[in-house]
Design a protein around this motif. Structure first.
Motif, short mmCIF file in Angstrom:
data_model
loop_
_atom_site.label_atom_id
_atom_site.label_comp_id
_atom_site.label_asym_id
_atom_site.label_seq_id
_atom_site.Cartn_x
_atom_site.Cartn_y
_atom_site.Cartn_z
N LYS A 201 0.80 -2.63 13.63
CA LYS A 201 2.04 -3.38 13.84
C LYS A 201 3.05 -3.15 12.72
O LYS A 201 4.22 -3.50 12.85
N ASP A 202 2.56 -2.52 11.64
CA ASP A 202 3.45 -2.28 10.51
C ASP A 202 3.95 -0.83 10.54
O ASP A 202 3.19 0.10 10.31
N GLN B 276 -14.22 7.71 2.02
CA GLN B 276 -14.80 8.28 0.81
C GLN B 276 -16.20 7.76 0.52
O GLN B 276 -17.05 8.50 0.06
N ARG C 187 -9.21 -4.09 9.52
CA ARG C 187 -9.04 -5.53 9.33
C ARG C 187 -8.05 -6.14 10.32
O ARG C 187 -8.09 -7.32 10.61
N GLY D 159 -18.03 6.36 2.90
CA GLY D 159 -18.67 6.26 4.20
C GLY D 159 -18.85 7.66 4.72
O GLY D 159 -19.16 8.56 3.94
C1 LIG Z 1 -14.32 3.04 -4.62
C2 LIG Z 1 -13.68 2.73 -3.31
C3 LIG Z 1 -14.15 3.37 -2.17
C4 LIG Z 1 -13.60 3.08 -0.92
N1 LIG Z 1 -14.09 3.73 0.18
C5 LIG Z 1 -13.54 3.47 1.39
C6 LIG Z 1 -14.02 4.11 2.58
O1 LIG Z 1 -14.98 4.91 2.54
N2 LIG Z 1 -13.45 3.82 3.76
C7 LIG Z 1 -12.40 2.94 3.87
O2 LIG Z 1 -11.93 2.70 5.00
N3 LIG Z 1 -11.95 2.30 2.79
C8 LIG Z 1 -12.50 2.53 1.56
N4 LIG Z 1 -12.03 1.84 0.47
C9 LIG Z 1 -11.15 0.67 0.70
C10 LIG Z 1 -9.68 1.00 0.90
O3 LIG Z 1 -9.06 1.07 -0.36
C11 LIG Z 1 -9.01 -0.09 1.74
O4 LIG Z 1 -9.18 -1.33 1.11
C12 LIG Z 1 -9.53 -0.22 3.18
O5 LIG Z 1 -9.59 1.05 3.78
C13 LIG Z 1 -8.63 -1.12 3.97
O6 LIG Z 1 -9.17 -1.35 5.26
P1 LIG Z 1 -8.21 -1.73 6.49
O7 LIG Z 1 -7.24 -0.63 6.71
O8 LIG Z 1 -9.11 -2.09 7.61
O9 LIG Z 1 -7.53 -3.08 6.02
P2 LIG Z 1 -6.05 -3.37 5.59
O10 LIG Z 1 -5.62 -2.48 4.51
O11 LIG Z 1 -6.00 -4.82 5.35
O12 LIG Z 1 -5.17 -2.99 6.85
C14 LIG Z 1 -5.14 -3.73 8.04
C15 LIG Z 1 -4.06 -3.12 8.89
O13 LIG Z 1 -4.04 -3.75 10.15
C16 LIG Z 1 -2.71 -3.92 10.57
N5 LIG Z 1 -2.67 -5.04 11.53
C17 LIG Z 1 -2.92 -6.33 11.29
N6 LIG Z 1 -2.83 -7.06 12.42
C18 LIG Z 1 -2.51 -6.20 13.40
C19 LIG Z 1 -2.25 -6.36 14.80
N7 LIG Z 1 -2.35 -7.52 15.41
N8 LIG Z 1 -1.93 -5.25 15.50
C20 LIG Z 1 -1.83 -4.05 14.90
N9 LIG Z 1 -2.06 -3.84 13.58
C21 LIG Z 1 -2.39 -4.92 12.85
C22 LIG Z 1 -1.93 -4.19 9.32
O14 LIG Z 1 -0.57 -3.84 9.47
C23 LIG Z 1 -2.65 -3.30 8.32
O15 LIG Z 1 -2.04 -2.02 8.24
C24 LIG Z 1 -12.55 2.13 -0.80
C25 LIG Z 1 -12.07 1.50 -1.94
C26 LIG Z 1 -12.62 1.80 -3.18
C27 LIG Z 1 -12.06 1.10 -4.40
#
Ligand SMILES: Cc1cc2nc3c(=O)[nH]c(=O)nc-3n(C[C@H](O)[C@H](O)[C@H](O)COP(=O)(O)OP(=O)(O)OC[C@H]3O[C@@H](n4cnc5c(N)ncnc54)[C@H](O)[C@@H]3O)c2cc1C
Ligand SMILES: Nc1ncnc2c1ncn2[C@@H]1O[C@H](COP(=O)(O)O)[C@@H](O)[C@H]1O
Lengths: 330, 249
Positions: free
Chosen positions: A294-295, A258, A213, A260
């Motif tokens: 970034k975090d 998990q 994200r 995927g």
């Molecule tokens: C039943 C179930 C199954 C799931 N299965 C999966 C799965 O298979 N795969 C999976 O990935 N997730 C899965 N999830 C979801 C998981 O819980 C998280 O919600 C998801 O992985 C978060 O995606 P993310 O890291 O992209 O987003 P976020 O958690 O929103 O993280 C975004 C990150 O980007 C960083 N960021 C933002 N802007 C910048 C920038 N400019 N430069 C550098 N860093 C930046 C932030 O610091 C943050 O750490 C599942 C959830 C459930 C409930």
């Protein structure tokens, strides 16, 4: 009687890289069981040519079941052929790659042979004549050590985990007689729609560049594509967190975790991914993990071998330049 | 058309796995149990097919301990019509589980039997195609989307590098992956209604396991990582480490 049968997966008549891993692991297992490893390829006409190199990976014999109607994967026919060959040869173990084909095929073969299956193994060995397997459970949050009590032991092996060792076995090619009747098949492939042309699947790649994200917008994926290309589009693939798949930014085929794909590339680069437990589950067995976030407190840094804390929009282009410079020998 | 869906009770995907003292099970203290996520996709698919057809019933089946009735109720709350708990032990021998389920499903008047592509605990990805093989029915695995056309189903199956379109004759077995069938949330009304829906319970006929679970282990801890630096200036050092230390470039 410690022979091992390795299913030699091919696509479009070309033996897949993972097949060498399975044959090599099979040869190692056969050695401990006091037998030989035999490869079995099922496919279309002209297959014998394509598989003749499997001796190098350790196949003492290469069995070829070829028929015009078997060029593409046909589950029911393939399962019968593999099960019949396994039964006739009295094998102690039957190995598959844990690919889309292998995951579909192995359970059918196990059921036809009336023996259990251990899927997606990361270790396989012989212990007092029995086959013992280590495999991830709870999406890689734990590993189970299983002793297979029935013969043959049917096991699928996780790609990118088993090394390919040069063995130089005979690799004598033999033909397996096949009797196929496509009109009896209950399932028929009518079309194949390929994902973006030439792009490698995330589960097969030895390098994965994954975005989350933090990428902010699907258009920004050009940054990750550039990094992937710099790392080598022939070995590197794009991956994604679920958050961006759910948002419709990326196709589900790219999701790592998990719900995927589970991947074990040599190098995994996580960009703008926080490292939720479900994401880590899918990639924590990767060889080297790099995180850009970034975090500084993002959980992804807990599993990363190397991290850069910073804004990905500044870090990734620079990283791409550095990789390019390295590859061009500058 | 009647549809049977096999669902499994598994730990929530958020669970932090700890190994219990016996060394072969997880410490269930504090663990929340759910319907395995892929099985929810399968339930959703079944409900949509039933509703589109305007007739038929969706039956959910699980093999497990008495506590698994909770997951059957969740599926009933989503909209399934009836539930069956096969009381017994589902272990590491997926073929034993498949046999117990096949024995039951054999007697169902259901041209479509759905499974999740894999269970969130053992990740074995095997029970569906095993049941299909035992029942001698065609099977398509990893289906993200499908539609019914009379006596066949057209399935979109996920494979490396693309999607395979597969036509399968009914009666058939499909294993469902994430795709078109985003599961609905149970409404309050659904939850209330679920309490009055039939939930049958009977002993499962599970063959003896031929897989011995010798040990359950946590994954080896990853060696401590390090922060190479902050901002774009760290990129050059990172590339050097990847080349010289990790030897992956
Ligand atoms: C039943 C179930 C199954 C799931 N299965 C999966 C799965 O298979 N795969 C999976 O990935 N997730 C899965 N999830 C979801 C998981 O819980 C998280 O919600 C998801 O992985 C978060 O995606 P993310 O890291 O992209 O987003 P976020 O958690 O929103 O993280 C975004 C990150 O980007 C960083 N960021 C933002 N802007 C910048 C920038 N400019 N430069 C550098 N860093 C930046 C932030 O610091 C943050 O750490 C599942 C959830 C459930 C409930
Ligand atoms: N004990 C069980 N009871 C009912 N269905 C099950 C059980 N175990 C597995 N299944 C079904 O089979 C699918 C694949 O499970 P597995 O092969 O264990 O990964 C699951 O998604 C369920 O649909």
């Amino acid at each position: 009687m410690g022979d091992v049968l390795a299913f030699a997966e091919q696509r479009d008549g070309v033996v897949r890289g993972v097949t060498h891993e399975v044959v090599s692991a099979g040869a190692g297992l056969a050695q401990s069981l006091g037998g030989e490893c035999h490869a079995l390829a099922v496919g279309g006409d002209g297959l014998a040519e394509a598989v003749s190199g499997l001796g190098g990976a350790g196949a003492a014999r290469v069995k070829v079941a070829a028929h015009g109607s078997l060029a593409g994967y046909a589950a029911e026919a393939y399962a019968r052929i593999v099960a019949d060959t396994a039964r006739d040869g009295g094998y102690a173990a039957v190995l598959f790659p844990a690919t889309a084909v292998g995951k579909d095929l192995a359970p059918r073969v196990a059921a036809l042979l009336d023996v259990p299956l251990a899927s997606d193994a990361t270790e396989v060995s012989a212990d007092g004549g029995a086959v013992v397997v280590k495999r991830p459970v709870y999406a890689g949050k734990a590993f189970a050590r299983l002793r297979m009590e029935a013969s043959p032991a049917v096991v699928s092996l996780r790609p990118n985990v088993f090394p390919v060792e040069e063995r130089g076995a005979a690799g004598a090619v033999e033909t397996v007689a096949v009797d196929v009747d496509p009109s009896s098949w209950g399932a028929r492939v009518v079309e194949f729609r390929s994902a973006a042309a030439g792009s490698l699947d995330v589960s097969e790649a030895s390098v994965v560049v994954a975005g989350g994200r933090g990428m902010k917008d699907p258009e920004h994926w050009t940054l990750l594509e550039a990094l992937r290309d710099a790392l080598g589009a022939d070995v590197a693939a794009l991956g994604a967190s679920r958050a961006v798949v759910d948002a419709g930014w990326r196709p589900h085929g790219e999701q790592v975790g998990q719900t995927g794909k589970t991947v074990s590339p040599k190098l995994y680069v996580a960009v703008g991914i926080s490292g939720a437990i479900q994401h880590l589950a899918g990639m924590r067995t990767s060889g080297t993990i790099v995180a850009v976030n970034k975090d500084p407190d993002a959980p992804i840094f807990g599993v990363a071998d190397y991290g850069i804390v910073g804004d990905l929009f500044e870090v990734v282009p620079r990283l791409t330049d550095e990789v390019r410079a390295l590859k061009s020998g500058a | 058309m009647n549809i049977t869906v096999c669902i499994k009770r598994t730990p929530d995907t958020e669970t932090r796995v700890r190994i219990a003292e016996d060394g072969v099970s997880i410490d269930s203290g504090g663990v929340k149990y759910i319907v395995s996520p892929y099985d929810e996709f399968a339930v959703e698919a079944a409900l949509r097919m039933r509703d589109a057809a305007g007739e038929g019933a969706v039956t959910v089946v699980t093999l497990g301990e008495a506590s698994a009735a909770e997951q059957l109720r969740s599926a009933l709350a989503m909209g399934a019509d009836k539930a069956l708990l096969l009381e017994g032990q589902a272990g590491m021998d997926g073929l034993a589980t498949a046999r117990a389920l096949a024995t039951e499903i054999q007697g169902h008047d259901a041209p479509l039997v759905l499974f999740g592509v894999k269970a969130a605990d053992d990740d074995a990805q095997q029970v569906g195609p095993m049941v299909a093989t035992l029942l001698e029915r065609p099977c398509v695995t990893a289906v993200g989307e499908f539609e019914l056309n009379g006596t066949t189903a057209r399935c979109h199956r996920e494979v490396e590098g693309g999607t395979e379109v597969v036509d399968v004759d009914l009666p058939a077995v499909l294993t469902i992956t994430k795709g078109a069938f985003e599961p609905r949330y149970a409404s309050l009304k659904g939850i209330m209604a679920a309490k009055r829906k039939p939930l049958e319970q009977k002993a499962a006929d599970v063959p003896a396991s031929r897989v011995t679970l010798e040990a359950l282990e946590l994954p080896p801890a990853r060696p401590d990582g390090r922060i190479v630096g902050e901002g774009p200036e760290a990129a050059a050092e990172l590339v050097r480490l990847l080349r010289e230390e990790a030897k992956v470039l």
